[in-house]
Design a protein around this motif. Structure first.
Motif, PDB file in Angstrom:
ATOM      1  N   LEU A 278     -12.709  84.866  55.317  1.00 23.49           N
ATOM      2  CA  LEU A 278     -12.126  83.621  54.821  1.00 23.49           C
ATOM      3  C   LEU A 278     -11.737  82.702  55.967  1.00 23.49           C
ATOM      4  O   LEU A 278     -11.965  81.488  55.907  1.00 23.49           O
ATOM      5  N   LEU A 279     -11.160  83.265  57.002  1.00 28.63           N
ATOM      6  CA  LEU A 279     -10.775  82.453  58.160  1.00 28.63           C
ATOM      7  C   LEU A 279     -12.000  81.762  58.780  1.00 28.63           C
ATOM      8  O   LEU A 279     -11.995  80.545  58.995  1.00 28.63           O
ATOM      9  N   TRP A 280     -13.057  82.533  59.044  1.00 24.48           N
ATOM     10  CA  TRP A 280     -14.257  81.943  59.647  1.00 24.48           C
ATOM     11  C   TRP A 280     -14.975  81.000  58.689  1.00 24.48           C
ATOM     12  O   TRP A 280     -15.559  80.002  59.106  1.00 24.48           O
ATOM     13  N   ALA A 281     -14.917  81.287  57.399  1.00 29.69           N
ATOM     14  CA  ALA A 281     -15.528  80.385  56.419  1.00 29.69           C
ATOM     15  C   ALA A 281     -14.800  79.040  56.391  1.00 29.69           C
ATOM     16  O   ALA A 281     -15.426  77.989  56.246  1.00 29.69           O
ATOM     17  N   CYS A 282     -13.488  79.073  56.547  1.00 33.77           N
ATOM     18  CA  CYS A 282     -12.724  77.808  56.613  1.00 33.77           C
ATOM     19  C   CYS A 282     -13.099  77.012  57.854  1.00 33.77           C
ATOM     20  O   CYS A 282     -13.219  75.784  57.808  1.00 33.77           O
ATOM     21  N   VAL A 283     -13.290  77.686  58.958  1.00 29.28           N
ATOM     22  CA  VAL A 283     -13.703  77.001  60.191  1.00 29.28           C
ATOM     23  C   VAL A 283     -15.075  76.360  59.999  1.00 29.28           C
ATOM     24  O   VAL A 283     -15.298  75.185  60.320  1.00 29.28           O
TER      25      VAL A 283
ATOM     26  N   THR B 197     -19.112  74.689  48.128  1.00 30.81           N
ATOM     27  CA  THR B 197     -20.218  75.655  48.177  1.00 30.81           C
ATOM     28  C   THR B 197     -20.335  76.278  49.558  1.00 30.81           C
ATOM     29  O   THR B 197     -20.575  77.485  49.690  1.00 30.81           O
ATOM     30  N   VAL B 198     -20.166  75.455  50.588  1.00 35.36           N
ATOM     31  CA  VAL B 198     -20.240  75.969  51.960  1.00 35.36           C
ATOM     32  C   VAL B 198     -19.124  76.976  52.198  1.00 35.36           C
ATOM     33  O   VAL B 198     -19.348  78.037  52.807  1.00 35.36           O
ATOM     34  N   LEU B 199     -17.944  76.679  51.710  1.00 36.78           N
ATOM     35  CA  LEU B 199     -16.812  77.588  51.894  1.00 36.78           C
ATOM     36  C   LEU B 199     -17.048  78.927  51.193  1.00 36.78           C
ATOM     37  O   LEU B 199     -16.872  79.995  51.793  1.00 36.78           O
ATOM     38  N   LEU B 200     -17.470  78.877  49.936  1.00 41.57           N
ATOM     39  CA  LEU B 200     -17.652  80.122  49.179  1.00 41.57           C
ATOM     40  C   LEU B 200     -18.816  80.954  49.718  1.00 41.57           C
ATOM     41  O   LEU B 200     -18.691  82.172  49.890  1.00 41.57           O
ATOM     42  N   SER B 201     -19.938  80.310  49.963  1.00 42.11           N
ATOM     43  CA  SER B 201     -21.083  81.078  50.476  1.00 42.11           C
ATOM     44  C   SER B 201     -20.799  81.581  51.889  1.00 42.11           C
ATOM     45  O   SER B 201     -21.173  82.707  52.244  1.00 42.11           O
ATOM     46  N   GLY B 202     -20.129  80.784  52.695  1.00 39.98           N
ATOM     47  CA  GLY B 202     -19.749  81.229  54.030  1.00 39.98           C
ATOM     48  C   GLY B 202     -18.781  82.394  53.976  1.00 39.98           C
ATOM     49  O   GLY B 202     -18.866  83.333  54.784  1.00 39.98           O
ATOM     50  N   TRP B 203     -17.862  82.368  53.019  1.00 36.06           N
ATOM     51  CA  TRP B 203     -16.898  83.463  52.873  1.00 36.06           C
ATOM     52  C   TRP B 203     -17.615  84.770  52.526  1.00 36.06           C
ATOM     53  O   TRP B 203     -17.344  85.820  53.108  1.00 36.06           O
ATOM     54  N   LEU B 204     -18.572  84.684  51.601  1.00 35.17           N
ATOM     55  CA  LEU B 204     -19.325  85.888  51.229  1.00 35.17           C
ATOM     56  C   LEU B 204     -20.129  86.437  52.408  1.00 35.17           C
ATOM     57  O   LEU B 204     -20.089  87.633  52.701  1.00 35.17           O
TER      58      LEU B 204
END
Length: 107
Positions: free
Chosen positions: A31-36, A2-9
């Motif tokens: 996507l890069l920053w969401a992965c971090v 959830t953190v990855l997907l919401s962060g990606w958006l």
């Protein structure tokens, strides 16, 4: 996840509108920053999880030599020169009581 997907958006939107990046670059940078962000979040959760803490509590701990063993007497009280677990160790007072009441104290 959830953190990855919401962060990606959210981070894609920031890249697109705040940074004025074209959509393909904004999606990739988001996507890069969401992965971090998700990696840091996962690491924080892993190091502070209740299951990991419970597992560490079950492992036997070694005896602390500062509070047991050589530092305590037979009755469990600290010996001379030991104040406590985290206090500094002092040598025993050579004159626990002054010989002459008018003599200066050694402390």
């Amino acid at each position: 996840m959830t953190v990855l997907l919401s962060g990606w958006l959210v981070l894609t939107a920031v890249e697109r509108w705040a940074e004025q990046a074209p959509w393909p670059d904004a999606v990739a940078a988001g996507l890069l920053w969401a992965c971090v962000v998700a990696g840091v979040w996962w690491f924080a959760e892993w190091t502070q999880s209740p299951l990991r803490a419970a597992r560490l509590r079950r492992t036997p701990t070694r005896r602390d030599d500062r509070t047991t063993g050589d530092s305590t007497g037979d009755d469990g009280t600290p010996r001379d020169g030991v104040r406590g677990r985290h206090a500094a160790v002092e040598p025993p007072d050579p004159h626990p009581r002054p010989r002459n009441p008018s003599a200066p104290s050694h402390r």
